[in-house]
Design an enzyme around this catalytic site. Structure first.
Site, PDB file in Angstrom:
ATOM      1  N   GLU A  83       8.479   2.989  14.364  1.00 34.44           N
ATOM      2  CA  GLU A  83       9.272   3.395  13.201  1.00 34.44           C
ATOM      3  C   GLU A  83       9.233   4.910  13.087  1.00 34.44           C
ATOM      4  O   GLU A  83       8.169   5.514  13.207  1.00 34.44           O
ATOM      5  CB  GLU A  83       8.716   2.737  11.928  1.00 34.44           C
ATOM      6  CG  GLU A  83       8.919   1.230  11.947  1.00 34.44           C
ATOM      7  CD  GLU A  83       8.606   0.539  10.627  1.00 34.44           C
ATOM      8  OE1 GLU A  83       7.674   0.965   9.925  1.00 34.44           O
ATOM      9  OE2 GLU A  83       9.312  -0.440  10.309  1.00 34.44           O
ATOM     10  N   GLU A 106     -10.860  -4.535   9.320  1.00 34.90           N
ATOM     11  CA  GLU A 106     -10.161  -3.499   8.558  1.00 34.90           C
ATOM     12  C   GLU A 106     -10.766  -3.459   7.144  1.00 34.90           C
ATOM     13  O   GLU A 106     -10.760  -4.476   6.442  1.00 34.90           O
ATOM     14  CB  GLU A 106      -8.676  -3.872   8.504  1.00 34.90           C
ATOM     15  CG  GLU A 106      -7.801  -2.753   8.056  1.00 34.90           C
ATOM     16  CD  GLU A 106      -6.311  -3.138   8.120  1.00 34.90           C
ATOM     17  OE1 GLU A 106      -5.970  -4.302   7.885  1.00 34.90           O
ATOM     18  OE2 GLU A 106      -5.500  -2.240   8.394  1.00 34.90           O
ATOM     19  N   ASN A 134       0.808  -1.234   0.000  1.00 37.30           N
ATOM     20  CA  ASN A 134       0.000   0.000   0.000  1.00 37.30           C
ATOM     21  C   ASN A 134       0.838   1.279   0.000  1.00 37.30           C
ATOM     22  O   ASN A 134       0.414   2.295  -0.544  1.00 37.30           O
ATOM     23  CB  ASN A 134      -1.039  -0.012   1.131  1.00 37.30           C
ATOM     24  CG  ASN A 134      -0.445  -0.084   2.509  1.00 37.30           C
ATOM     25  OD1 ASN A 134       0.718  -0.459   2.676  1.00 37.30           O
ATOM     26  ND2 ASN A 134      -1.228   0.270   3.502  1.00 37.30           N
ATOM     27  N   CYS A 163      -3.239   1.454   6.825  1.00 34.88           N
ATOM     28  CA  CYS A 163      -3.455   0.916   8.163  1.00 34.88           C
ATOM     29  C   CYS A 163      -4.003   2.002   9.080  1.00 34.88           C
ATOM     30  O   CYS A 163      -4.664   1.727  10.062  1.00 34.88           O
ATOM     31  CB  CYS A 163      -2.138   0.377   8.712  1.00 34.88           C
ATOM     32  SG  CYS A 163      -0.826   1.602   8.598  1.00 34.88           S
ATOM     33  N   ARG A 197      11.220   3.560   5.725  1.00 38.33           N
ATOM     34  CA  ARG A 197      11.027   3.636   7.178  1.00 38.33           C
ATOM     35  C   ARG A 197      11.827   2.549   7.901  1.00 38.33           C
ATOM     36  O   ARG A 197      12.109   2.654   9.086  1.00 38.33           O
ATOM     37  CB  ARG A 197       9.520   3.438   7.413  1.00 38.33           C
ATOM     38  CG  ARG A 197       8.951   4.100   8.582  1.00 38.33           C
ATOM     39  CD  ARG A 197       7.474   4.271   8.425  1.00 38.33           C
ATOM     40  NE  ARG A 197       6.729   3.051   8.721  1.00 38.33           N
ATOM     41  CZ  ARG A 197       5.413   3.055   9.000  1.00 38.33           C
ATOM     42  NH1 ARG A 197       4.739   4.178   9.005  1.00 38.33           N
ATOM     43  NH2 ARG A 197       4.794   1.945   9.265  1.00 38.33           N
ATOM     44  N   ARG A 248      -7.271   9.054   2.022  1.00 35.49           N
ATOM     45  CA  ARG A 248      -5.858   8.999   1.677  1.00 35.49           C
ATOM     46  C   ARG A 248      -5.543   7.564   1.243  1.00 35.49           C
ATOM     47  O   ARG A 248      -5.989   6.615   1.876  1.00 35.49           O
ATOM     48  CB  ARG A 248      -5.040   9.374   2.913  1.00 35.49           C
ATOM     49  CG  ARG A 248      -3.548   9.245   2.744  1.00 35.49           C
ATOM     50  CD  ARG A 248      -2.853   9.874   3.947  1.00 35.49           C
ATOM     51  NE  ARG A 248      -1.439   9.616   3.938  1.00 35.49           N
ATOM     52  CZ  ARG A 248      -0.812   8.800   4.790  1.00 35.49           C
ATOM     53  NH1 ARG A 248      -1.489   8.183   5.740  1.00 35.49           N
ATOM     54  NH2 ARG A 248       0.483   8.623   4.710  1.00 35.49           N
ATOM     55  N   LYS A 266      12.148  -7.840   1.298  1.00 39.65           N
ATOM     56  CA  LYS A 266      11.177  -8.520   0.432  1.00 39.65           C
ATOM     57  C   LYS A 266       9.942  -7.647   0.283  1.00 39.65           C
ATOM     58  O   LYS A 266       9.112  -7.560   1.172  1.00 39.65           O
ATOM     59  CB  LYS A 266      10.773  -9.877   1.029  1.00 39.65           C
ATOM     60  CG  LYS A 266      10.428 -10.856  -0.009  1.00 39.65           C
ATOM     61  CD  LYS A 266       9.014 -11.340  -0.195  1.00 39.65           C
ATOM     62  CE  LYS A 266       7.777 -10.839   0.377  1.00 39.65           C
ATOM     63  NZ  LYS A 266       6.809 -10.370  -0.641  1.00 39.65           N
ATOM     64  N   GLY A 279       2.507  -5.355   7.607  1.00 39.02           N
ATOM     65  CA  GLY A 279       1.498  -6.082   6.838  1.00 39.02           C
ATOM     66  C   GLY A 279       0.319  -6.440   7.726  1.00 39.02           C
ATOM     67  O   GLY A 279       0.090  -5.806   8.764  1.00 39.02           O
ATOM     68  N   SER A 311       0.949  10.395  10.354  1.00 43.39           N
ATOM     69  CA  SER A 311       2.262   9.940   9.878  1.00 43.39           C
ATOM     70  C   SER A 311       3.241  11.099   9.772  1.00 43.39           C
ATOM     71  O   SER A 311       2.933  12.132   9.180  1.00 43.39           O
ATOM     72  CB  SER A 311       2.114   9.300   8.496  1.00 43.39           C
ATOM     73  OG  SER A 311       1.157   8.280   8.557  1.00 43.39           O
TER      74      SER A 311
END
Ligand code: NAP
Length: 484
Positions: A465, A388, A158, A291, A166, A285, A181, A235, A448
């Site tokens: 993060e 979600e 996403n 998330c 990050r 957004r 990955k 994830g 964020s």
């Protein structure tokens, strides 16, 4: 560069020990444009042996990399920040082609993603230890920091750039080598980023990138390999749970950035127009595929009519289309499975008595589009409130008291982010203290920020993060006791 030139300029192999190469068995994975369903290109499909080779390369490079000067590591990040910024249009186009969001949104992510490199370029030279005298005066206590070591990074589709920078930014700053990955749907942005980092002088083996469709099969042996020291994953919560189990064997340092179910609360003393503005950002957004997306709207009953009307008007004015086209506000969902999943959630709400005020179905034609949707009168057991959504669907319910809404907001296994709109300072303090979430946006629909610690609690994971905390995830603390 035009889109075709841009796609063909991206390396499509595996980056292992400074060499780009095909997978050991020659297999490839197709990369699709979600707005048309057409194939853009194909990238290497790593085998189990390729995964092992990538870890071998990271392990081989670790000692020398940890010994480089922090300033040198910081300068690589700073150069990469400059280069990404200079190539912002190309990165944005690449991201839009493989992920679907509009070019304007992709540019926003390029800025956000690049900022992690600038931030951690600055943090690389600010890693500190401590010196103190023990309470009884008999010994001296020295603490020093050391890089954790070879790290496996698994990222989602996403935010193809920012979810990588990050992790890569602080790992480079701290002196860790890595195997990255990226998600199967969006490998191109990460491959282009790896190429750019090579150009900035990142030594061979520090960053290794593998793309694979045999994901579990290739990742598990790396996670269980005793030479790996850290796993960082962004994830979904179900995959995160599985990876934590696998990482228990080697007792890895683990960071988990998992799913969310963000409540968006509008109190009776809020500024409604500001709340609508924040709601558009928090919901739309990234096409709702974040998330941090507002998942459940709780609006005080006295503002329900006004908020619902103004918000639905704004949602109605959005234009759905290819992210590369002018005037488009909302791109497609990532694939058919995601689109069908969102449709099922809306159908479930309808079956449970909710009213579909706007949208509610996939758009006709090719690509995986879903209409911006507003649903009201949603019962609390509707799946759209408990799961979600990951799409442009806004379910709205009303509440009467602060106590009631706090109970509703916290009644989820997730704990990533919550949004609160209020102009009452005492309430703001009470509510932010009571909400069981890792991040809270007050009178704003976005949290964020590279300078802030991003992360969740409960089933949204652990670890942070960004901010000062971000680099700590890649450092061990070593204590030395010295007799004077
Ligand atoms: P996902 O299905 O969990 O996939 C994420 C990554 O994990 C992909 O690279 C995927 O590879 C890989 N993966 C899947 N199965 C695996 C396995 N058995 N072993 C090792 N790796 C495996 O999630 P997604 O659909 O891509 O992303 C959406 C989710 O990410 C949402 O739940 C969202 O909330 C969350 N997210 C969280 C944050 C945060 O910071 N908290 C940020 C962004 C997204 P393949 O692509 O090859 O399957």
């Amino acid at each position: 560069m035009n889109p075709a030139q841009l796609v063909s300029s991206v390396p499509t192999g595996l980056l292992i020990g400074g060499t780009w190469r095909d997978s050991s068995d020659g297999a490839t994975i197709k990369v699709e444009d979600p707005s048309t369903g057409e194939v853009l290109t194909a990238v290497a499909d790593a085998s189990v042996e390729d995964g092992k080779a990538a870890l071998d390369a990271a392990v081989a490079a670790q000692r020398d990399w940890a010994a480089t000067a922090p300033r040198d590591r910081g300068e690589i990040l700073r150069a990469a920040f400059e280069k990404i910024s200079a190539r912002a249009d190309d990165f944005a186009m690449l991201m839009t082609l493989e992920m679907g969001k509009t070019l304007a949104e992709s540019k926003g992510e390029v800025t956000y993603g690049a900022e992690f490199f600038r931030w951690f370029a600055e943090e690389a030279v600010r890693v500190h230890g401590r010196y103190s005298t023990s309470p009884n005066g008999a010994t001296r206590l020295v603490t020093m920091k050391a890089p954790v070591g070879p790290t496996l990074m698994i990222t989602p589709w996403n935010f193809p750039l920012a979810m990588g920078t990050r992790k890569i930014g602080p790992a480079i700053a701290a002196g860790c080598t890595m195997v990255v990955k990226p998600a199967g749907q969006t490998p191109l942005t990460m491959l282009a980023l790896a190429q750019l980092l090579e150009e900035c002088g990142l030594p061979p083996g520090v960053l290794n990138v593998i793309t694979t469709s045999r994901t579990g099969e290739v990742m598990e042996p790396i996670i269980r390999d005793p030479r790996l020291r850290k796993l960082t994953f962004t994830g979904s919560t179900p995959v995160g749970r599985k990876l934590v189990e696998q990482s228990a064997e080697q007792l890895l340092r683990v960071s988990m950035e998992l799913g969310g179910n963000a409540p968006f609360i509008v109190f009776e003393d809020a500024d409604v127009d500001r709340a609508v503005e924040g709601a558009m950002l928090a919901k739309m957004r990234n096409i709702g595929e974040a998330c941090t997306a507002a998942n459940r709207f709780y609006v005080h009953e006295s503002l329900m009519e006004e908020f619902g009307r103004k918000f639905a008007d704004r949602m109605k004015a959005l234009t759905l289309g290819r992210g590369t086209d002018e005037g488009v506000d909302v791109g497609p969902l990532i694939d058919a499975k995601a689109r069908d999943g969102v449709a099922e959630l809306v159908q479930d709400a309808r079956d449970k008595g909710a009213e579909i005020v706007l949208g509610g179905k996939p758009a006709e034609g090719r690509g995986y589009f879903f209409e911006p949707t507003v649903v009201t009168g949603v019962p609390k057991d509707a799946r759209v409130m408990t799961e979600e959504i990951f799409g442009p669907v806004a379910p709205i319910a009303s509440f009467a008291t602060e106590e009631e809404v706090l109970e509703l907001a916290n009644s989820t296994e997730y704990g990533l982010v919550a949004y609160v709109f209020t102009n009452d300072l005492s309430r703001m303090l009470r509510v932010t203290e009571a909400l069981e979430f890792g991040m809270i946006g007050v009178n704003q629909g976005i949290v964020s920020n590279p300078a802030a610690p991003f992360g969740g609690v409960k089933a949204s994971g652990f670890g942070r993060e960004g901010g000062f905390e971000g680099i700590e995830e890649y450092l061990e603390t070593k204590y030395v006791g010295i007799a004077p």
